[in-house]
Design a protein around this motif. Structure first.
Motif, PDB file in Angstrom:
ATOM      1  N   LEU A 428       0.824  -1.310  -0.095  1.00  0.00           N
ATOM      2  CA  LEU A 428       0.038  -0.023  -0.113  1.00  0.00           C
ATOM      3  C   LEU A 428       0.912   1.296  -0.043  1.00  0.00           C
ATOM      4  O   LEU A 428       0.602   2.040  -0.639  1.00  0.00           O
ATOM      5  CB  LEU A 428      -1.044  -0.023   1.206  1.00  0.00           C
ATOM      6  CG  LEU A 428      -1.702   1.256   1.481  1.00  0.00           C
ATOM      7  CD1 LEU A 428      -2.628   1.518   0.077  1.00  0.00           C
ATOM      8  CD2 LEU A 428      -2.457   1.217   2.433  1.00  0.00           C
ATOM      9  N   LEU A 431       2.319   1.799  -3.444  1.00  0.00           N
ATOM     10  CA  LEU A 431       1.549   2.244  -4.401  1.00  0.00           C
ATOM     11  C   LEU A 431       1.330   3.628  -4.451  1.00  0.00           C
ATOM     12  O   LEU A 431       1.351   4.583  -5.187  1.00  0.00           O
ATOM     13  CB  LEU A 431       0.283   1.469  -4.469  1.00  0.00           C
ATOM     14  CG  LEU A 431       0.341  -0.272  -4.620  1.00  0.00           C
ATOM     15  CD1 LEU A 431      -1.096  -0.657  -4.503  1.00  0.00           C
ATOM     16  CD2 LEU A 431       0.623  -0.262  -6.251  1.00  0.00           C
ATOM     17  N   ARG A 432       1.115   3.968  -3.086  1.00  0.00           N
ATOM     18  CA  ARG A 432       0.938   5.280  -2.925  1.00  0.00           C
ATOM     19  C   ARG A 432       2.149   6.385  -3.096  1.00  0.00           C
ATOM     20  O   ARG A 432       2.091   7.402  -3.811  1.00  0.00           O
ATOM     21  CB  ARG A 432       0.481   5.558  -1.385  1.00  0.00           C
ATOM     22  CG  ARG A 432       0.189   7.004  -0.709  1.00  0.00           C
ATOM     23  CD  ARG A 432      -0.419   7.113   0.708  1.00  0.00           C
ATOM     24  NE  ARG A 432       0.245   6.221   1.457  1.00  0.00           N
ATOM     25  CZ  ARG A 432       1.540   7.036   2.039  1.00  0.00           C
ATOM     26  NH1 ARG A 432       1.699   8.236   1.762  1.00  0.00           N
ATOM     27  NH2 ARG A 432       1.997   6.200   2.999  1.00  0.00           N
ATOM     28  N   HIS A 435       2.839   6.099  -6.958  1.00  0.00           N
ATOM     29  CA  HIS A 435       1.789   6.587  -7.990  1.00  0.00           C
ATOM     30  C   HIS A 435       1.510   5.549  -9.143  1.00  0.00           C
ATOM     31  O   HIS A 435       1.251   5.900 -10.103  1.00  0.00           O
ATOM     32  CB  HIS A 435       2.283   8.095  -8.504  1.00  0.00           C
ATOM     33  CG  HIS A 435       2.576   9.067  -7.732  1.00  0.00           C
ATOM     34  ND1 HIS A 435       2.549  10.494  -8.188  1.00  0.00           N
ATOM     35  CD2 HIS A 435       2.200   9.076  -6.363  1.00  0.00           C
ATOM     36  CE1 HIS A 435       2.496  11.057  -7.031  1.00  0.00           C
ATOM     37  NE2 HIS A 435       2.670  10.475  -5.880  1.00  0.00           N
ATOM     38  N   GLY A 437       1.887   0.812 -10.278  1.00  0.00           N
ATOM     39  CA  GLY A 437       2.078  -0.356  -9.619  1.00  0.00           C
ATOM     40  C   GLY A 437       3.432  -1.113 -10.404  1.00  0.00           C
ATOM     41  O   GLY A 437       3.952  -2.165 -10.415  1.00  0.00           O
ATOM     42  N   TRP A 450      -6.486  -0.575  -8.741  1.00  0.00           N
ATOM     43  CA  TRP A 450      -6.097  -0.075  -7.484  1.00  0.00           C
ATOM     44  C   TRP A 450      -6.009   1.585  -7.183  1.00  0.00           C
ATOM     45  O   TRP A 450      -5.873   1.776  -6.301  1.00  0.00           O
ATOM     46  CB  TRP A 450      -4.776  -0.798  -6.999  1.00  0.00           C
ATOM     47  CG  TRP A 450      -4.867  -2.269  -7.169  1.00  0.00           C
ATOM     48  CD1 TRP A 450      -3.821  -2.934  -8.179  1.00  0.00           C
ATOM     49  CD2 TRP A 450      -5.583  -3.117  -6.492  1.00  0.00           C
ATOM     50  NE1 TRP A 450      -4.244  -4.239  -8.056  1.00  0.00           N
ATOM     51  CE2 TRP A 450      -5.209  -4.418  -7.062  1.00  0.00           C
ATOM     52  CE3 TRP A 450      -6.548  -3.304  -5.355  1.00  0.00           C
ATOM     53  CZ2 TRP A 450      -5.767  -5.509  -6.629  1.00  0.00           C
ATOM     54  CZ3 TRP A 450      -6.996  -4.240  -5.168  1.00  0.00           C
ATOM     55  CH2 TRP A 450      -6.805  -5.404  -5.501  1.00  0.00           C
ATOM     56  N   PHE A 451      -6.418   2.137  -8.290  1.00  0.00           N
ATOM     57  CA  PHE A 451      -6.260   3.594  -8.267  1.00  0.00           C
ATOM     58  C   PHE A 451      -7.497   4.192  -8.619  1.00  0.00           C
ATOM     59  O   PHE A 451      -8.328   3.643  -9.344  1.00  0.00           O
ATOM     60  CB  PHE A 451      -5.180   4.277  -9.145  1.00  0.00           C
ATOM     61  CG  PHE A 451      -3.632   4.035  -8.572  1.00  0.00           C
ATOM     62  CD1 PHE A 451      -3.176   5.051  -7.790  1.00  0.00           C
ATOM     63  CD2 PHE A 451      -3.248   2.805  -8.723  1.00  0.00           C
ATOM     64  CE1 PHE A 451      -1.836   4.763  -7.207  1.00  0.00           C
ATOM     65  CE2 PHE A 451      -2.242   2.572  -8.063  1.00  0.00           C
ATOM     66  CZ  PHE A 451      -1.497   3.601  -7.391  1.00  0.00           C
ATOM     67  N   ARG A 455      -5.368   8.412  -7.234  1.00  0.00           N
ATOM     68  CA  ARG A 455      -5.051   8.197  -5.811  1.00  0.00           C
ATOM     69  C   ARG A 455      -5.374   6.449  -5.669  1.00  0.00           C
ATOM     70  O   ARG A 455      -6.515   6.144  -5.965  1.00  0.00           O
ATOM     71  CB  ARG A 455      -5.793   9.060  -4.984  1.00  0.00           C
ATOM     72  CG  ARG A 455      -5.462  10.578  -5.273  1.00  0.00           C
ATOM     73  CD  ARG A 455      -6.323  11.500  -4.220  1.00  0.00           C
ATOM     74  NE  ARG A 455      -6.007  11.216  -2.675  1.00  0.00           N
ATOM     75  CZ  ARG A 455      -5.029  11.729  -2.357  1.00  0.00           C
ATOM     76  NH1 ARG A 455      -4.291  12.841  -3.012  1.00  0.00           N
ATOM     77  NH2 ARG A 455      -4.679  11.639  -0.962  1.00  0.00           N
ATOM     78  N   VAL A 456      -4.080   5.926  -4.763  1.00  0.00           N
ATOM     79  CA  VAL A 456      -4.680   4.566  -4.419  1.00  0.00           C
ATOM     80  C   VAL A 456      -5.816   4.393  -3.567  1.00  0.00           C
ATOM     81  O   VAL A 456      -6.184   5.297  -2.766  1.00  0.00           O
ATOM     82  CB  VAL A 456      -3.366   4.141  -3.780  1.00  0.00           C
ATOM     83  CG1 VAL A 456      -2.973   4.760  -2.291  1.00  0.00           C
ATOM     84  CG2 VAL A 456      -3.310   2.577  -3.637  1.00  0.00           C
ATOM     85  N   VAL A 461      -7.050  -2.090  -1.297  1.00  0.00           N
ATOM     86  CA  VAL A 461      -5.657  -2.623  -1.328  1.00  0.00           C
ATOM     87  C   VAL A 461      -5.482  -3.393  -0.040  1.00  0.00           C
ATOM     88  O   VAL A 461      -4.994  -4.567   0.092  1.00  0.00           O
ATOM     89  CB  VAL A 461      -4.508  -1.601  -1.587  1.00  0.00           C
ATOM     90  CG1 VAL A 461      -3.129  -2.083  -1.232  1.00  0.00           C
ATOM     91  CG2 VAL A 461      -4.610  -0.756  -2.777  1.00  0.00           C
TER      92      VAL A 461
END
Length: 539
Positions: A428, A431-432, A435, A437, A450-451, A455-456, A461
């Motif tokens: 998590l 990803l954040r 920005h 995968g 996942w976005f 934004r994730v 997630v």
């Protein structure tokens, strides 16, 4: 008849029939490419150790760099977190040599049929490599020749059934490129030298080997937030009588299920070898298979290998000389130098940190061949000085503790444990901060899954299993296989070996200026990246 055979061999140059080259082409000589490079006496890119990910554009604060470049962690003195914010590259390094990141392989992908791709990735190219190496004259053989009977597989506890001493382990994939959704599945094995597998009388002793493997795990896989006397590492059941010392700290010799404190030395025939925290003993070996994706196979791990990688610790530095080496590397980065790597393709290349690397990769017909020296340098940068590693390694320190982590690679049993010292699941956080995968923000499927609006989706997630999070769709898996197979036919690995579905938009062709655009002052540079995981926190 000969004319027809020539026509069939010419037709084999197409992707759809590449596998028939095995029957049509010259004899299988898996060292030919390496020998040709050695005869030339030079490599094309002397900076092949700089990973392609280091040319990622970081506009908007996208930072995938923090997982590799971070603050000092115990014996790893690289302390290279500033590389997130600054390009410390000489003029040659400012040109991105990984031009395959911008290659357009969409036509080659579209030309390949799903059925042919599935047939191809389900073929075995490991056993033919071993057979071909065995046929070579001794003087022509590489130093490392795979000795694992992969077809016989592994017992539930990870030990190879062939008695070779290899033990498979599970580990949480390192964030980014090593996720299956970005192109490859993998496995990992470790082997300690013969003395670590024998008792004090020199006899093979499974109980002693298990103890020594557990001690190695305790030395490298426990975060540096815990001292040597407070490891509390869970283990598989260990025979303390075979070891000859108390592992769990209960004051007697029995069956231990944890290592309470780091022992002073190893067990059995290795009892004269001191245990050193954050360091593997001399002679430790790793084997790492990188596989195509098979959407119908467990974990999507196909049978066909893309690469077979090997590492062996051949010398060690004491603390003083290790610190000097990190200082030298830091000066080289500042002044535009680059590290020294000894050896060649046949001996394996080695770093000044004590590790020898060697690897095999596919040749155009899909059979495995020895990588050239330049191709082997591709792996050396990450394993010879990156700030996050533990004694140059990435995977064993990420093994789930004890019995749960021994066995053949499997995602299904793993959770998204936070990094040591973190308060949120690791993936998590990646990803954040990244920005996306992957490092290049090119994995459209991850972005769609996942976005939301860039934004994730943290709740989604957090709720996902690791297979759901990391495995691609069937369509994407086959496309990645086709993209990589198209690259294999060109044999242009010296310009990159990523499975590229379309030209990468977020990759720099040339670096101008010293700043990446990430800044500590605005919160887009981080010093908290750690290889270790807090398994007790779960996901």
């Amino acid at each position: 008849m000969r004319f027809l055979l020539r026509r069939r061999c010419a037709a084999a140059l197409t992707l759809a029939a590449a596998a028939t080259l095995a029957a049509c082409g010259p004899a299988y000589e898996p060292t030919a490419a390496a020998a040709a490079e050695k005869a030339r006496g030079r490599v094309g890119n002397v900076l092949a150790h700089i990973p392609p990910q280091c040319y990622t554009a970081t506009e908007g604060g996208a930072n995938p760099c923090w997982v590799c470049h971070t603050a000092k962690n115990n014996r790893n003195g690289a302390d290279d977190w500033e590389l997130q914010a600054q390009y410390q590259l000489n003029p040659m390094g400012r040109v991105n040599h990984w031009t395959n990141l911008h290659a357009d392989r969409r036509a080659a992908i579209a030309a390949q049929a799903d059925a042919d791709t599935l047939r191809y990735v389900r073929e075995d190219n490991y056993a033919p490599l071993r057979a071909a190496l065995a046929r070579l004259p001794a003087a022509q053989r590489p130093r490392w020749q795979p000795d694992l009977d992969l077809a016989r597989g592994f017992a539930d506890d990870g030990f190879a059934r062939d008695g070779s001493g290899w033990r498979a382990y599970r580990y949480k994939p390192f964030p980014g490129t090593f996720w299956p959704t970005n192109g490859s599945a993998d496995d990992a094995m470790v082997r300690l030298p013969p003395a670590f597998r024998r008792d004090a009388a020199g006899r093979d002793a499974d109980a002693v080997y298990r103890v020594n493997l557990a001690i190695v795990e305790a030395a490298v896989a426990v975060p540096d937030t815990r001292g040597d006397a407070a490891l509390a590492l869970p283990t598989e059941p260990l025979d303390e009588t075979a070891a000859g010392f108390d592992l769990d700290g209960d004051g007697r010799l029995g069956t231990a299920r944890r290592i309470a404190a780091l022992p002073a030395h190893y067990a059995g025939a290795a009892q004269d070898i001191a245990v050193k925290r954050y360091a593997y003993p001399l002679g430790t070996e790793f084997m790492h298979g990188v596989y195509y994706l098979d959407p119908d196979a467990p974990e999507m791990r196909a049978r066909r290998l893309k690469e077979l990688r090997y590492a062996r610790k051949i010398f060690e530095l004491d603390d003083a000389h290790l610190a000097l080496q990190y200082e030298k590397d830091a000066r080289d980065q500042q002044t535009g130098g680059w590290p020294y790597f000894g050896g060649d393709a046949f001996s394996g290349i080695f770093s000044e940190y004590g590790w020898q690397l060697q690897a095999y990769i596919e040749q155009a017909d899909g059979r495995l061949r020895l990588q050239t020296r330049e191709e082997q340098m591709y792996c050396m940068g990450c394993h010879s000085g990156a700030g996050v590693t533990v004694d140059g390694s990435f995977s064993l320190p990420r093994k789930p503790p004890g019995a749960a982590g021994w066995g053949y690679a499997r995602l299904a049993d793993l959770v998204d444990a936070p990094q040591a010292g973190s308060d949120e699941p690791e993936y998590l956080r990646y990803l954040r901060r990244a920005h996306g995968g992957d490092e290049y923000r090119a994995n459209d499927e991850m972005l769609a899954r996942w976005f939301v609006d860039g934004r994730v989706d943290a709740a989604k997630v957090r709720a996902a299993s690791l297979p759901a999070l990391l495995l691609p769709s069937r369509e994407r898996a086959l496309a990645l296989d086709k993209a990589y197979r198209a690259l294999v036919t060109t044999q242009d690995f010296v310009h990159g070996r990523d499975a590229v579905l379309a030209p990468m938009a977020n990759v720099l062709r040339h670096i101008d200026g010293a700043e990446t655009g990430l800044r500590e002052t605005d919160g887009t540079v981080y010093r908290d990246g750690r290889l270790w995981l807090d398994w007790n926190a779960g996901g």
